[in-house]
Design a protein around this motif. Structure first.
Motif, PDB file in Angstrom:
ATOM      1  N   THR A  51      -3.558   4.388   1.743  1.00 15.36           N
ATOM      2  CA  THR A  51      -3.902   4.748   0.372  1.00 15.36           C
ATOM      3  C   THR A  51      -4.131   3.480  -0.433  1.00 15.36           C
ATOM      4  N   CYS A  52      -5.235   3.442  -1.179  1.00 16.13           N
ATOM      5  CA  CYS A  52      -5.573   2.273  -1.988  1.00 16.13           C
ATOM      6  C   CYS A  52      -4.539   2.100  -3.103  1.00 16.13           C
ATOM      7  N   TYR A 110      -4.917   0.517  -5.829  1.00 17.34           N
ATOM      8  CA  TYR A 110      -5.565   0.527  -7.142  1.00 17.34           C
ATOM      9  C   TYR A 110      -5.899   1.938  -7.611  1.00 17.34           C
ATOM     10  N   TYR A 154      -7.634   6.965   2.782  1.00 21.11           N
ATOM     11  CA  TYR A 154      -8.575   6.848   3.886  1.00 21.11           C
ATOM     12  C   TYR A 154      -7.857   7.295   5.147  1.00 21.11           C
ATOM     13  N   CYS A 187     -12.480  -0.780  -0.240  1.00 18.38           N
ATOM     14  CA  CYS A 187     -12.387   0.139  -1.365  1.00 18.38           C
ATOM     15  C   CYS A 187     -12.643  -0.636  -2.642  1.00 18.38           C
ATOM     16  N   THR A 230       0.821  -1.197   0.000  1.00 10.71           N
ATOM     17  CA  THR A 230       0.000   0.000   0.000  1.00 10.71           C
ATOM     18  C   THR A 230       0.857   1.250   0.000  1.00 10.71           C
ATOM     19  N   MET A 242      -8.575  -3.013   3.525  1.00  7.96           N
ATOM     20  CA  MET A 242      -7.279  -2.546   3.995  1.00  7.96           C
ATOM     21  C   MET A 242      -7.377  -2.249   5.483  1.00  7.96           C
TER      22      MET A 242
END
Length: 74
Positions: free
Chosen positions: A54-55, A57, A62, A32, A10, A46
């Motif tokens: 942070t995602c 993808y 968040y 997400c 991540t 996550m």
């Protein structure tokens, strides 16, 4: 060589690179799917270890709301 701005899978938020969308949440476990239905990405879960995640993808970040508990270590 691994990018120093990444921890595990991540990425950390990088000013000027990562999307500016920050979503405040009250749980350390956040899902997400990128939003947009079929235009999103596979849903992933996550766990926020510090204050934000942070995602990998879609780069949505968040952020854990102040005073939020630890989800009972689950």
């Amino acid at each position: 060589m691994r990018d120093p701005n990444f921890t595990g899978y991540t990425p950390n938020r990088v000013s000027g690179v990562t999307a500016e969308e920050v979503i405040t949440v009250t749980s350390r476990h956040v899902p997400c799917d990128g939003g947009g239905g079929a235009l999103g990405h596979p849903m992933i879960w996550m766990r926020i270890e510090g204050e934000e995640i942070t995602c990998p993808y879609c780069s949505r970040t968040y952020h854990l709301a102040p005073g939020t508990g630890d989800d009972g270590h689950h």
